[in-house]
Design a protein around this motif. Sequence first.
Motif: not given
Length: 162
Positions: A16-41
Motif C-alpha cells: 500500500x505504501x508503494x501504491x500511495x508513493x507512486x500515486x503521489x509522485x504521479x499526482x505531483x508530476x501531473x500538477x507540475x505539468x498542468x501548472x508549470x510546463x503547459x503555461x510556459x509552453x
Amino acid sequence: MKDLLLQFWRTRVPRERLVLAGGSALLVLALGFAYAWLPMQREVAQLRQALPQLRVQARQLQQDAQEVARLKAQPTVTREAGSLTLAVEQNALAMGLRERIESIAQQDAGHVRVLLPQVAFDAWIVWVGGLQASHGVRVESARIEATAAAGMVSVDAVLVGG
C-alpha cells in the motif's frame, strides 16, 4: 496533523505504501505539468508568434533614428530678421488663411509667434505642412484649443525657421 499522517503511513502494509508513493509522485508530476510546463509552453508559443512583428518594429525604429540623425546633421538656414515673418505671411495669404490670423509677431531672427483665434484644424495642419515643405519652417510649440464651432480651433504657435 503530522502525527496523524505518520500514523496513517505506518499502519499501511509495504505494498500500500508503494501504491500511495507512486500515486503521489504521479499526482505531483501531473500538477507540475498542468501548472508549470503547459503555461510556459503557451508563453513560448506567443513569444515566437510576436517575434517577427517585434523585429519589424525594431528595424523601423533604427530607420527612424537614422532619419533623425540625418535631419539633425543638415545645416540650418540663417534668416535675416523679418524674412521668416514675410515667408509665414506670404504662405498664409497663398493658402487663404491670412484673414484668420490675428497677429504674426517676430520674436527673434528665427522665431515667429502666430495667433489664430478661430481656424479649421485641417486648414491649420495643411498650412503648417506647406510651410515646412516650402520654407523649412516647423512648429516649435503650439497651444491648440477646440472652439465652440465643430472642427474649429484656436491656435497660439511659435514657428521656427529651418
